[in-house]
Design a protein around this motif. Structure first.
Motif, mmCIF file in Angstrom:
data_model
loop_
_atom_site.group_PDB
_atom_site.id
_atom_site.type_symbol
_atom_site.label_atom_id
_atom_site.label_comp_id
_atom_site.label_asym_id
_atom_site.label_seq_id
_atom_site.Cartn_x
_atom_site.Cartn_y
_atom_site.Cartn_z
ATOM 1 N N VAL A 482 0.782 -1.066 0.053
ATOM 2 C CA VAL A 482 0.129 -0.155 0.059
ATOM 3 C C VAL A 482 0.875 1.318 0.012
ATOM 4 O O VAL A 482 1.986 1.417 0.611
ATOM 5 C CB VAL A 482 -1.010 0.046 1.219
ATOM 6 C CG1 VAL A 482 -1.679 1.291 1.131
ATOM 7 C CG2 VAL A 482 -1.948 -1.238 1.068
ATOM 8 N N ARG A 483 0.405 2.258 -0.778
ATOM 9 C CA ARG A 483 1.263 3.531 -1.025
ATOM 10 C C ARG A 483 0.270 4.679 -0.841
ATOM 11 O O ARG A 483 -0.894 4.468 -1.110
ATOM 12 C CB ARG A 483 1.929 3.472 -2.395
ATOM 13 C CG ARG A 483 2.975 2.356 -2.572
ATOM 14 C CD ARG A 483 4.164 2.780 -1.818
ATOM 15 N NE ARG A 483 5.276 1.905 -2.335
ATOM 16 C CZ ARG A 483 5.455 0.627 -1.973
ATOM 17 N NH1 ARG A 483 4.403 0.042 -1.242
ATOM 18 N NH2 ARG A 483 6.574 -0.226 -2.464
ATOM 19 N N PRO A 484 0.921 5.755 -0.555
ATOM 20 C CA PRO A 484 2.202 5.975 -0.045
ATOM 21 C C PRO A 484 2.376 5.615 1.772
ATOM 22 O O PRO A 484 3.608 5.800 2.092
ATOM 23 C CB PRO A 484 2.392 7.566 -0.083
ATOM 24 C CG PRO A 484 0.975 8.023 0.344
ATOM 25 C CD PRO A 484 -0.170 7.037 -0.703
ATOM 26 N N ILE A 485 1.438 5.611 2.445
ATOM 27 C CA ILE A 485 1.379 5.166 3.742
ATOM 28 C C ILE A 485 0.946 3.571 3.861
ATOM 29 O O ILE A 485 0.128 3.324 3.175
ATOM 30 C CB ILE A 485 0.620 6.188 4.673
ATOM 31 C CG1 ILE A 485 0.786 7.548 4.622
ATOM 32 C CG2 ILE A 485 0.552 5.569 5.955
ATOM 33 C CD1 ILE A 485 2.161 7.943 5.063
ATOM 34 N N SER A 486 1.997 2.908 4.493
ATOM 35 C CA SER A 486 1.662 1.395 4.592
ATOM 36 C C SER A 486 0.251 1.248 5.398
ATOM 37 O O SER A 486 -0.061 1.806 6.338
ATOM 38 C CB SER A 486 2.556 0.720 5.085
ATOM 39 O OG SER A 486 4.000 0.971 4.380
ATOM 40 N N ALA A 487 -0.422 0.188 5.001
ATOM 41 C CA ALA A 487 -1.579 -0.185 5.973
ATOM 42 C C ALA A 487 -1.116 -0.825 7.302
ATOM 43 O O ALA A 487 -2.176 -0.847 8.043
ATOM 44 C CB ALA A 487 -2.244 -1.175 5.183
ATOM 45 N N ILE A 488 0.333 -1.132 7.565
ATOM 46 C CA ILE A 488 0.673 -1.370 8.711
ATOM 47 C C ILE A 488 1.566 -0.585 9.189
ATOM 48 O O ILE A 488 2.701 -0.394 8.505
ATOM 49 C CB ILE A 488 0.999 -3.078 8.680
ATOM 50 C CG1 ILE A 488 1.440 -3.368 10.233
ATOM 51 C CG2 ILE A 488 2.318 -3.157 7.700
ATOM 52 C CD1 ILE A 488 1.220 -5.002 9.999
#
Length: 497
Positions: A482-488
């Motif tokens: 997931v971009r730009p902020i990771s889902a984890i």
């Protein structure tokens, strides 16, 4: 001969410490790591009694040799001042001590160190200032040169060199490094050791001891003909030759030995002077008394110094990269973490930032691109972990082997697995599996601690994290597509062990 020995030792220390910050392979630390541990402020914070006693005795016997031989920023100033004297062709002149600035900065430094205002401490510490300049300004050039050699050797069928990614780790740290370089270089080019004797808190601390050193440059006033030869050579600008008196301010003398043997009458010698005042003139004792009074006055004023205020401004443009010509892949961005992540080997976040001097040696040598200077004003220039470029591999303990200040305790690979520096947390609104957008499970498949499991729920599968097992290595955050902020996201723990 004394000057030649001093210059030779200074070259050894300066080259060795510079290579420590440039070496990204981690091989030089086994041979040169002791040079970093010999620095004054890291030894104080690490409570390295042996080093502290050694430096105190060294100063009490020989004067401020530390400033001319061991401190990399002091040696750097010598190089700039040498260029200044050869470029301008102007000799040095005696300059009266700026007591209010000197002792005011020292008191501010000590108060901030005790109060935990580490922005001021890391900004003024000489070893840390030099390390930031090398890590932010010189290391990228060094790596570009290495990458050029890697490209050329690969075309020649050799793999002696390998490429290393060059990237901007922190805009605030880069700007501060540039500002430090400009200020130190400007002061050194014009006035020699002005920074050491007006701003540097370590130099001021050692000056309290150097007044009483056993061996000092001493002038026999009966032999002095007022030719000013020694005064012109003194880069500390602490030798005063006037019709009224002949005087050396030994609190500012850095024992560079430039003045030794310059006297045509042989009236200036580096000799045993235990128990003697600065010179044979009675006025020297009065100067020492004035210095003590100025120090006490400066202390009273600087204790009430206002806390540092500022607003961090960091604008980051998201550059797009093409993945095979089919899709635009955004680079990862660092998420907002509730608690900062500090390296394995640090007992807690609080202890780590109390001891860290912000020299960024661990940042320069991190092989996984996990450590970078913090942009947070509270911990500005001190390192933190983030996982946009890599993750903290369990087999890597390099940062714990490097830290000279004791902020990161030396640990083994086995001990590293016992450090739980953070805990992963899933944002179900971004997770591909939880939202049903795509099959993924990369986090569960890659977790080296086995802390993540895919659990079937009514809406579909989603990753569930066992916090007691998670060590905070960041592999899940790094590999999340997931971009730009990771889902984890991995958040730090206040207590690691």
């Amino acid at each position: 001969m004394l000057k030649k020995i001093r210059v030779a030792l200074a070259w050894i220390f300066w080259i060795g410490i510079t290579l420590l910050f440039l070496d990204f392979t981690g091989t030089l630390h086994a041979y040169l790591g002791w040079m970093a541990k010999l620095q004054f402020l890291p030894a104080i914070l690490a409570v390295n009694v042996a080093v502290i006693v050694f430096l105190v005795l060294l100063t009490l016997v020989f004067g401020r040799v530390y400033c001319s031989v061991i401190c990399p920023l002091g040696i750097f100033q010598d190089g700039i001042s040498w260029l200044g004297t050869h470029k301008n062709k102007k000799p040095y002149r005696y300059r009266k001590e700026n007591k209010w600035l000197r002792y005011g900065v020292w008191v501010l430094f000590v108060v901030c160190l005790i109060a935990g205002v580490h922005v001021v401490v890391t900004l003024l510490a000489p070893y840390s200032a030099y390390g930031r300049m090398v890590q932010n300004l010189l290391q990228p050039v060094y790596l570009w040169g290495n990458n050029l050699l890697a490209t050329l050797s690969e075309r020649a069928g050799s793999y002696t060199f390998y490429e290393k990614e060059v990237w901007l780790k922190s805009v605030p740290s880069l700007l501060i490094a540039i500002g430090t370089l400009v200020v130190v270089a400007a002061l050194s080019f014009k006035g020699g050791r002005t920074y050491c004797n007006s701003i540097c808190p370590v130099g001021t601390t050692l000056s309290f001891l150097s007044r009483f050193s056993m061996f000092r440059p001493m002038i026999d006033e009966s032999q002095c003909v007022r030719c000013h030869s020694c005064e012109r050579k003194c880069k500390a600008q602490c030798i005063e030759i006037s019709p009224e008196r002949v005087h050396i301010d030994h609190s500012r003398c850095v024992s560079c030995f430039n003045c030794i043997d310059t006297c045509p009458k042989g009236g200036l010698k580096y000799r045993f002077a235990w128990g003697r005042c600065a010179n044979s003139t009675p006025s020297a004792h009065g100067e020492a008394e004035k210095g003590r009074r100025a120090f006490l006055n400066g202390t009273a004023i600087a204790v009430g110094a206002a806390a540092l205020k500022g607003i961090e401004a960091r604008a980051q443009e998201v550059a797009k990269k093409t993945d095979g010509g089919f899709a635009d892949v955004l680079p990862k961005q660092a998420p907002q973490r509730d608690i900062p992540l500090t390296p394995p080997g640090s007992a807690s976040v609080k202890i780590f930032y109390q001891k860290c001097t912000g020299c960024q040696l661990c940042v320069a040598e991190c092989p996984n691109n996990v450590l970078r200077p913090s942009g947070n004003l509270e911990h500005l220039m001190q390192p933190e972990m983030s996982f946009e470029k890599g993750w903290c591999r369990p087999e890597c303990t390099r940062c714990s082997e490097l830290c000279p200040a004791g902020a990161i305790r030396k640990i083994s690979r086995e001990e590293k697995t016992e450090y739980h520096v953070g805990t992963a947390r899933v944002n179900v609104d971004l997770c591909l599996e939880a939202t049903g957008k795509s099959k993924c499970a990369k986090c569960a498949e890659s977790c080296p601690a086995g802390a993540i499991a895919m659990v079937q729920q009514e809406a579909g599968r989603r990753p569930v994290i066992t916090e007691e097992i998670c060590i905070g290595c960041g592999k899940c955050e790094y590999l999340c597509p997931v971009r730009p902020i990771s889902a984890i996201t991995v958040n730090g723990r206040t207590q690691h062990i």
